[in-house]
Write an enzyme that holds these catalytic residues in place. Structure first.
Site, PDB file in Angstrom:
ATOM      1  N   ASN A 208       0.859  -1.194   0.000  1.00  0.00           N
ATOM      2  CA  ASN A 208       0.000   0.000   0.000  1.00  0.00           C
ATOM      3  C   ASN A 208       0.888   1.235   0.000  1.00  0.00           C
ATOM      4  OD1 ASN A 208       0.469   0.885   2.849  1.00  0.00           O
ATOM      5  ND2 ASN A 208      -0.397  -1.143   3.236  1.00  0.00           N
ATOM      6  N   ASP A 276      -4.520  -6.048   4.844  1.00  0.00           N
ATOM      7  CA  ASP A 276      -5.591  -6.829   5.470  1.00  0.00           C
ATOM      8  C   ASP A 276      -5.559  -8.298   5.067  1.00  0.00           C
ATOM      9  OD1 ASP A 276      -6.778  -4.778   6.966  1.00  0.00           O
ATOM     10  OD2 ASP A 276      -7.708  -3.954   5.161  1.00  0.00           O
ATOM     11  N   LYS A 286       8.397 -18.443  -9.133  1.00  0.00           N
ATOM     12  CA  LYS A 286       7.740 -17.317  -9.796  1.00  0.00           C
ATOM     13  C   LYS A 286       6.569 -17.843 -10.642  1.00  0.00           C
ATOM     14  CE  LYS A 286       8.571 -13.636 -13.050  1.00  0.00           C
ATOM     15  NZ  LYS A 286       9.282 -13.344 -14.273  1.00  0.00           N
ATOM     16  N   PRO A 304      -3.662 -11.406  10.562  1.00  0.00           N
ATOM     17  CA  PRO A 304      -4.007 -11.163  11.974  1.00  0.00           C
ATOM     18  C   PRO A 304      -4.208  -9.662  12.188  1.00  0.00           C
ATOM     19  CG  PRO A 304      -1.649 -11.661  11.727  1.00  0.00           C
ATOM     20  CD  PRO A 304      -2.298 -11.913  10.393  1.00  0.00           C
ATOM     21  N   ASP A 305      -5.178  -9.295  12.993  1.00  0.00           N
ATOM     22  CA  ASP A 305      -5.366  -7.880  13.330  1.00  0.00           C
ATOM     23  C   ASP A 305      -4.533  -7.599  14.583  1.00  0.00           C
ATOM     24  OD1 ASP A 305      -6.248  -5.395  14.302  1.00  0.00           O
ATOM     25  OD2 ASP A 305      -8.140  -5.616  13.213  1.00  0.00           O
ATOM     26  N   ILE A 306      -3.406  -6.942  14.380  1.00  0.00           N
ATOM     27  CA  ILE A 306      -2.430  -6.768  15.473  1.00  0.00           C
ATOM     28  C   ILE A 306      -2.995  -5.837  16.547  1.00  0.00           C
ATOM     29  CG2 ILE A 306      -0.032  -6.144  15.993  1.00  0.00           C
ATOM     30  CD1 ILE A 306       0.428  -6.500  12.879  1.00  0.00           C
ATOM     31  N   PHE A 324      -4.741   3.827  14.520  1.00  0.00           N
ATOM     32  CA  PHE A 324      -5.092   4.810  13.496  1.00  0.00           C
ATOM     33  C   PHE A 324      -6.283   4.260  12.721  1.00  0.00           C
ATOM     34  CE2 PHE A 324      -1.990   8.297  13.005  1.00  0.00           C
ATOM     35  CZ  PHE A 324      -1.162   7.985  14.072  1.00  0.00           C
ATOM     36  N   LYS A 338     -14.675   1.518  14.823  1.00  0.00           N
ATOM     37  CA  LYS A 338     -13.407   0.771  14.817  1.00  0.00           C
ATOM     38  C   LYS A 338     -12.796   0.724  16.221  1.00  0.00           C
ATOM     39  CE  LYS A 338     -11.194   0.967  10.736  1.00  0.00           C
ATOM     40  NZ  LYS A 338     -10.405   1.578   9.664  1.00  0.00           N
ATOM     41  N   LYS A 342     -12.239  -2.842  18.002  1.00  0.00           N
ATOM     42  CA  LYS A 342     -10.878  -3.336  18.253  1.00  0.00           C
ATOM     43  C   LYS A 342     -10.534  -3.318  19.740  1.00  0.00           C
ATOM     44  CE  LYS A 342      -9.185  -2.376  13.711  1.00  0.00           C
ATOM     45  NZ  LYS A 342      -8.089  -2.863  12.884  1.00  0.00           N
TER      46      LYS A 342
HETATM   47  N1  CTP Z   1      -4.159  -2.781  12.070  1.00  0.00           N
HETATM   48  C1  CTP Z   1      -3.432  -3.831  12.603  1.00  0.00           C
HETATM   49  N2  CTP Z   1      -3.436  -5.056  11.999  1.00  0.00           N
HETATM   50  C2  CTP Z   1      -4.159  -5.259  10.877  1.00  0.00           C
HETATM   51  C3  CTP Z   1      -4.909  -4.195  10.315  1.00  0.00           C
HETATM   52  C4  CTP Z   1      -4.879  -2.961  10.940  1.00  0.00           C
HETATM   53  O1  CTP Z   1      -2.772  -3.632  13.627  1.00  0.00           O
HETATM   54  N3  CTP Z   1      -4.146  -6.430  10.309  1.00  0.00           N
HETATM   55  C5  CTP Z   1      -4.174  -1.498  12.767  1.00  0.00           C
HETATM   56  C6  CTP Z   1      -3.533  -0.347  12.010  1.00  0.00           C
HETATM   57  O2  CTP Z   1      -2.161  -0.221  12.368  1.00  0.00           O
HETATM   58  C7  CTP Z   1      -4.354   0.832  12.484  1.00  0.00           C
HETATM   59  C8  CTP Z   1      -5.704   0.240  12.767  1.00  0.00           C
HETATM   60  O3  CTP Z   1      -5.510  -1.148  12.910  1.00  0.00           O
HETATM   61  O4  CTP Z   1      -3.871   1.342  13.714  1.00  0.00           O
HETATM   62  C9  CTP Z   1      -6.750   0.480  11.728  1.00  0.00           C
HETATM   63  O5  CTP Z   1      -6.270   0.199  10.453  1.00  0.00           O
HETATM   64  P1  CTP Z   1      -7.226   0.388   9.201  1.00  0.00           P
HETATM   65  O6  CTP Z   1      -6.501  -0.082   7.974  1.00  0.00           O
HETATM   66  O7  CTP Z   1      -7.811   1.764   9.204  1.00  0.00           O
HETATM   67  O8  CTP Z   1      -8.410  -0.562   9.583  1.00  0.00           O
HETATM   68  P2  CTP Z   1      -8.731  -2.027   9.281  1.00  0.00           P
HETATM   69  O9  CTP Z   1      -8.803  -2.778  10.560  1.00  0.00           O
HETATM   70  O10 CTP Z   1      -7.803  -2.588   8.258  1.00  0.00           O
HETATM   71  O11 CTP Z   1     -10.213  -1.883   8.733  1.00  0.00           O
HETATM   72  P3  CTP Z   1     -10.726  -1.439   7.269  1.00  0.00           P
HETATM   73  O12 CTP Z   1      -9.609  -1.707   6.306  1.00  0.00           O
HETATM   74  O13 CTP Z   1     -11.902  -2.291   7.078  1.00  0.00           O
HETATM   75  O14 CTP Z   1     -11.079   0.013   7.382  1.00  0.00           O
END
Ligand code: CTP
Length: 402
Positions: A208, A276, A286, A304-306, A324, A338, A342
Site C-alpha cells: 500500500n 488486510d 515465480k 491477523p489484526d495486530i 489509526f 473501529k 478493536k
Molecule cells: N491494524 C493492525 N493489523 C491489521 C490491520 C490494521 O494492527 N491487520 C491497525 C492499524 O495499524 C491501524 C488500525 O488497525 O492502527 C486500523 O487500520 P485500518 O486499515 O484503518 O483498519 P482495518 O482494521 O484494516 O479496517 P478497514 O480496512 O476495514 O477500514
C-alpha cells in the site's frame, strides 16, 4: 530536557570532527556540561583551543597528563558523566573498543567506564562495509554500546553510501533516549509503522502507499521525551528514528510476531498500514504466464489484526493502546466503530482519500477519538501531529517517574 546533565565527549580523528564543535555548542545551549576528550587523530581536524573554548571546560588529551598532573584520574573521569559520546567514532576507535584495547586516553576511558556509551560512526563507505567493521559493530552492539548513524550520502572522500556521521540533532535525540531523560523516562513504548508487503510469489507482493512518515515522527517525538521505543516497521520510505530499537519486518504475520516479542510495554501505537490480506500458498517459484492465456487465480486469507490482538490481551495489555483509522468515507462514524470493535483506547482517524494528499504526504489532519468523543485537530505537519499525540500520552500517564 537535558539541562544539568553531563556528557563526556570523545572526538575521534575524522573529517566529521568539525560537526562535534556544533554538537558541543548545541548541548551547551541546552545546559549540558560537556567535558571534551580530543584524540591524537581528532587534533588533526579540530584545534584543542576551539574545543575547550566552546565547551568552557578543561580539555583532556592524553593519559599521561591526566595521571601525573591532574586532580582527576582516568577512572574517575570515565565515570563522572551521565554518558560517554564518541563522535566521530572512527573505524580504528571502534576496533579498539570491540577488542578492549586501552593504549590511549580515549580507549582507556571507554574500557573503564560504568556509564552508557553512544558512538556516532564516521568513515569511508568501504571501511564501513568491511567485514572487520561489520564484526566490530556487531560486537559493540551486543556489548550494549548504543549507535547513532551513520547516514547515507556523499562523503568528503568523494564516495557515496553509508558512512557520514549522523547529524547533530539526531545525536542529541539519541543522547536523550540513551539517558532516557524527559517526562517519559522509564516508559517502554512500541510503535508500528509503514506498510506491510505480502508476497504473491518470490518477486511480487501486495503493498500500500504508506510512507511510514507519521510512525517515524511519533517515534522521534517519544524518544525526544525520554521514552524507550521499539520501532517495528515494514518497508517504508521514511528514515528509521535514531535511538529506537529498530525491528524491520515485511509481512503482517512478522509484524505481529515482532510486537509479541518486543515484550511488555507501557503503551503501543499502531501507525502501520497493515495489509488486510495475504495470498494463500505464496510459493517459492515465480508464477509464469500460462500458455493458454488463462489468468492466475489468487486465494486471499485475512491477516491477523495486530491492534485488536494487543487491545484485547488478557494479560500484559499495555496501559494505553492507540490505533489509526485510515478512512475514505464517514470518517468519524467508521473510526468510532473501529475503536469499539478493536478495543483500543484512542483512535487517530484520518481521511486518506487521494485528494487529501495525507497518504505519503508531509501533513496530516486528525480526528482524535477516545471514550469522551471525537476532537478535530487542526491540519498540521506529521511532526506536529506526533508532538500533539505525545503530549496527550504524557498527560494520560500523569506523573511518570516510575
Ligand atoms: N491494524 C493492525 N493489523 C491489521 C490491520 C490494521 O494492527 N491487520 C491497525 C492499524 O495499524 C491501524 C488500525 O488497525 O492502527 C486500523 O487500520 P485500518 O486499515 O484503518 O483498519 P482495518 O482494521 O484494516 O479496517 P478497514 O480496512 O476495514 O477500514
Amino acid at each position: 530536557m537535558l539541562s544539568g546533565r553531563k556528557v563526556l565527549l570523545i572526538i575521534g580523528g575524522g573529517i566529521a570532527a568539525y560537526k562535534s564543535l556544533d554538537l558541543i555548542r548545541r548541548l551547551s545551549e541546552q545546559g549540558v556540561t560537556v567535558t571534551p576528550v580530543l584524540t591524537e587523530g581528532g587534533a588533526n581536524f579540530v584545534t584543542a583551543l576551539s574545543v575547550s573554548a566552546l565547551a568552557g571546560q578543561k580539555l583532556y588529551q592524553n593519559l599521561f597528563d591526566l595521571d601525573v598532573e591532574s586532580d582527576i584520574g582516568h577512572i574517575q573521569l570515565s565515570r563522572a558523566a551521565d554518558i560517554i559520546v564518541v563522535a566521530p567514532a572512527t573505524a580504528d576507535l571502534m576496533a579498539k573498543m570491540a577488542n578492549g584495547l586501552a593504549n590511549d586516553l580515549a580507549s582507556t576511558l571507554l574500557l573503564a567506564t560504568d556509564k552508557p556509551v553512544l558512538i556516532a560512526p564516521s568513515m569511508n563507505v568501504r571501511m564501513w562495509h568491511h567485514p572487520a567493521t561489520r564484526r566490530n559493530i556487531a560486537t559493540l552492539k551486543s556489548d550494549g554500546i548504543h549507535v547513532v548513524g551513520p547516514d547515507k550520502g556523499s562523503m568528503a572522500c568523494g564516495e557515496t553510501g553509508p558512512g557520514r556521521m549522523a547529524e547533530v540533532p539526531d545525536i542529541i535525540t539519541s543522547i536523550q533516549s540513551v539517558i532516557q531523560d524527559g517526562p517519559l523516562r522509564g516508559r517502554h513504548i512500541i510503535v508500528t509503522s509503514g506498510p506491510t508487503h505480502e508476497p504473491i510469489d518470490p518477486v511480487r507482493y501486495i503493498a500500500n502507499r504508506s510512507s511510514g512518515k507519521q510512525g517515524a515522527a511519533i517515534a522521534n517525538a517519544l524518544l525526544a521525551r525520554g521514552a524507550r521505543v521499539t520501532f517495528i516497521t515494514g518497508p517504508a520510505i521514511a528514515e528509521n528514528p535514531q535511538g529506537a530499537e529498530i525491528v524491520e519486518i515485511e509481512t503482517a504475520a512478522e509484524m505481529l510476531a515482532a510486537v509479541d516479542h518486543a515484550g511488555p510495554s507501557d503503551a503501543a501505537i499502531f501507525a502501520a498500514a497493515v495489509a488486510d490480506w495475504h495470498v494463500v500458498g505464496a510459493g517459492k517459484s515465480k508464477i509464469k504466464k500460462s500458455a493458454s492465456g488463462g489468468l492466475p487465480q489468487f486465494e486471499l486469507a485475512e491477516n491477523p489484526d495486530i491492534l485488536r490482538a494487543v487491545s484485547q490481551r488478557k494479560s500484559n495489555r499495555p496501559e494505553l493502546v492507540v490505533g489509526f483509522a485510515a478512512e475514505t468515507d464517514n470518517v468519524v462514524e467508521n473510526a468510532t466503530g473501529k475503536r469499539l470493535r478493536k478495543g483500543c483506547d484512542w483512535i487517530l482517524a484520518n481521511d486518506v482519500s487521494p485528494e487529501t494528499g495525507i497518504m505519503g504526504g508531509d501533513r496530516n489532519q486528525i480526528i482524535f477519538i477516545s471514550d469522551t468523543g471525537a476532537e478535530k485537530w487542526p491540519e498540521m505537519s506529521k511532526n506536529e501531529t506526533a508532538n500533539m499525540l505525545v503530549n496527550k500520552i504524557i498527560e494520560a500517564f500523569g506523573d511518570t517517574d516510575t
